[in-house]
Enzyme design. Structure first.
Site, PDB file in Angstrom:
ATOM      1  N   GLY A 225       0.792  -1.226   0.000  1.00 17.07           N
ATOM      2  CA  GLY A 225       0.000   0.000   0.000  1.00 17.07           C
ATOM      3  C   GLY A 225       0.820   1.270   0.000  1.00 17.07           C
ATOM      4  O   GLY A 225       0.268   2.350  -0.222  1.00 17.07           O
TER       5      GLY A 225
ATOM      6  N   CYS B 156     -27.774  -8.810 -17.189  1.00 22.20           N
ATOM      7  CA  CYS B 156     -27.089  -8.512 -18.443  1.00 22.20           C
ATOM      8  C   CYS B 156     -27.986  -8.908 -19.623  1.00 22.20           C
ATOM      9  O   CYS B 156     -28.530 -10.017 -19.651  1.00 22.20           O
ATOM     10  CB  CYS B 156     -25.769  -9.265 -18.525  1.00 22.20           C
ATOM     11  SG  CYS B 156     -24.984  -9.160 -20.146  1.00 22.20           S
TER      12      CYS B 156
ATOM     13  N   CYS C 291     -25.887 -12.013 -21.602  1.00 26.40           N
ATOM     14  CA  CYS C 291     -25.659 -13.324 -20.973  1.00 26.40           C
ATOM     15  C   CYS C 291     -26.580 -13.568 -19.782  1.00 26.40           C
ATOM     16  O   CYS C 291     -26.595 -14.671 -19.235  1.00 26.40           O
ATOM     17  CB  CYS C 291     -24.191 -13.466 -20.555  1.00 26.40           C
ATOM     18  SG  CYS C 291     -23.770 -12.533 -19.077  1.00 26.40           S
TER      19      CYS C 291
ATOM     20  N   CYS D  29     -22.839  -6.680 -19.445  1.00 26.61           N
ATOM     21  CA  CYS D  29     -21.637  -6.864 -18.641  1.00 26.61           C
ATOM     22  C   CYS D  29     -20.531  -5.927 -19.129  1.00 26.61           C
ATOM     23  O   CYS D  29     -20.319  -5.790 -20.339  1.00 26.61           O
ATOM     24  CB  CYS D  29     -21.104  -8.291 -18.768  1.00 26.61           C
ATOM     25  SG  CYS D  29     -22.134  -9.534 -17.997  1.00 26.61           S
TER      26      CYS D  29
ATOM     27  N   CYS E  26     -18.678 -12.176 -20.168  1.00 26.96           N
ATOM     28  CA  CYS E  26     -19.981 -12.204 -20.841  1.00 26.96           C
ATOM     29  C   CYS E  26     -19.960 -13.213 -21.992  1.00 26.96           C
ATOM     30  O   CYS E  26     -20.870 -14.029 -22.151  1.00 26.96           O
ATOM     31  CB  CYS E  26     -20.301 -10.807 -21.360  1.00 26.96           C
ATOM     32  SG  CYS E  26     -22.021 -10.547 -21.799  1.00 26.96           S
TER      33      CYS E  26
END
Lengths: 204, 294
Positions: free
Chosen positions: B40, B249, B252, B274, B280
């Site tokens: 980080g 979606c 899909c 998506c 997808c």
């Protein structure tokens, strides 16, 4: 005098400087990102008393920007000549000046003076490359921290005094990052790793 | 597209492997080691000029160039899609300068460079994610001085981040920050996860993959090692929440992926699809082969 004959000491380094350095770095990155796991690093041959993994770490990390501190055991004309030729790294006598330290196990009881960074710039710290005779058959410890899913059992054959030294030089984010190398194997120990000596005792 | 898919390409001669010179790669590699050791923390690095403008992924590309090897399989996505300008050009760049294999499939990739999404398909160990980061400093919008933010990180002085989230609550009644949502890494540094939607933040937590972040203009790199705790900032009475949709979606039918809203005609009708095109497509292929088998 050594200068005049230094070419006699030179040996081949990586056979493919670009791809072998990349492979060795990726292994080192994996070792540091997954502390306590042994990784194979076999892209270099041994050089004098430097074993293949130790030398590969040197070849992939060091250049003119990285002052190196050499343990007396590794301070030989052959190692100096090859590091100077293949890496071009300045070799310094003062530990405070070094960005990398090349150590053997006899140095592990004293880690004083290596730069462990500052609170504002903890990245400006020394990385220790420690050559051991093996990476197992030592007292079992358990490591925990980033890169370790739960707890990692490690049996590094290092003296107990090393862990006290490491603790003394650690105050996250300050600290020393260590690569242990033996033969063709390396293991990483970043400053973020906690070392558990007994079941719940936290020592570093 | 077939020639791109899993094809080992012929590298252009005249470039060093993966474009950058070896000294630059070593400098970036040393930075990456420190980034991994201090999860980080933003490591300054001597960013190089890349042959495309800042803002197009120069930071991510430098990290990719420093880690990429002959046997790697590279996937590049831009907002989840493999076929957008940024993704196509970066994929071709490394195809030409490194001759590495490229793929559109998430599970086949060893290195995934991404602009602002994490794939829906779960990542595995040994995969490396490379994020393109515009502004790496999460405190920058509050404190413009680099010297000050560096001190704030050193002191763990992150109270202002919660003030910023609280102002959201005071104004909107909920935390309105929806992307680049700040996280705490391993209980230490507060980090900008790059402008990924906060929908993707939970995927950072204890991920088996190594996450590397590169900011080219700001010349910073940082990392989240595998299996590292990554927690999104929040309040007890306003816990962190990800986006959800009323729609599935349109292609899909997925009910649990991140959806993009599309305007599909002049009347303003909408569809939701998506954002992760590979996810997808794989789902659609499975459904079609399932129908074919019946």
């Amino acid at each position: 005098m050594v200068q005049a004959h230094s070419s006699e000491w030179l040996q081949a380094a990586f056979s493919d400087p670009v791809l072998d350095a990349q492979l060795s770095f990726r292994t080192a990155l994996k070792a540091l990102a997954e502390p306590g796991l042994v990784q194979t690093m076999d892209r270099a041959l041994e050089l004098d008393s430097l074993q293949p993994a130790t030398y590969a770490l040197c070849l992939s990390f060091l250049d003119g920007d990285t002052p190196l501190w050499l343990a007396p055991r590794f301070d030989t004309p052959m190692i100096r000549a090859n590091l100077a030729f293949h890496c071009g790294c300045p070799i310094v006598a003062e530990r405070e000046m070094a960005l990398f330290g090349l150590l053997d196990e006899s140095e592990l009881l004293d880690l004083s003076d290596f730069d462990n960074g500052s609170e504002r710039y903890p990245d400006q710290s020394c990385t220790l490359l420690v050559q051991l005779s093996s990476l197992d058959n030592g007292p079992q410890l358990r490591w925990r921290g980033p890169g370790i899913k739960d707890v990692q059992a490690v049996e590094l054959p290092v003296p107990a005094g090393f862990w006290a030294q490491r603790k003394a030089r650690s105050n996250f984010p300050r600290g020393l990052d260590v690569f242990f190398a033996a033969g063709e194997h390396v293991m990483g120990l970043p400053r973020s790793t906690h070392v558990l000596h007994n079941n719940h005792e936290e020592a570093a | 597209m077939t020639s791109l898919h899993n094809a080992q390409q012929q590298a252009d001669s005249g470039y060093n492997f993966a474009y950058l010179d070896e000294q630059s790669k070593r400098m970036i590699r040393r930075g990456l080691l420190k980034a991994v050791a201090i999860p980080g923390y933003q490591v300054p690095f001597a960013g190089r000029e890349m042959p495309l403008p800042y803002g197009w992924g120069t930071g991510g590309m430098q990290l990719t160039a420093a880690i990429l090897g002959r046997d790697d399989v590279l996937k590049v996505i831009d907002q989840g899609a493999d076929d957008t300008t940024n993704a196509v050009s970066i994929r071709r760049f490394f195809g030409r300068t490194a001759g590495v294999a490229t793929t559109l499939r998430t599970p086949e990739a060893t290195v995934i460079q991404t602009r602002h999404r994490i794939p829906e398909t779960p990542l595995s160990a040994d995969q490396i994610m490379v994020y393109q980061v515009p502004i790496p400093e999460p405190l920058r919008f509050i404190e413009p001085s680099e010297s000050e933010t560096r001190t704030m990180h050193a002191l763990g002085d992150y109270g202002v981040m919660h003030v910023k989230l609280y102002e959201d609550i005071a104004t909107f009644g909920h935390i309105a920050t929806s992307y680049a949502y700040p996280v705490t890494v391993d209980d230490n540094y507060v980090m900008d996860p790059s402008p990924i939607p906060k929908f993707d933040n939970p995927k950072l937590h204890m991920s088996p993959a190594l996450m590397l972040f590169g900011a080219g203009r700001e010349k910073r790199l940082y990392a989240v090692p595998p299996y590292t705790r990554v927690e999104s900032l929040d309040f007890e009475d306003h816990p962190f929440e990800v986006q959800s949709w009323e729609h599935n979606c349109a292609i899909c039918g997925s009910a649990d992926s991140y959806l993009d809203e599309l305007i599909v005609d002049d009347a303003g009708s909408k569809q939701f699809v998506c954002s992760d095109t590979d996810y997808c497509l794989q789902r659609r292929d499975q459904q079609l082969s399932g129908e074919g088998a019946q």
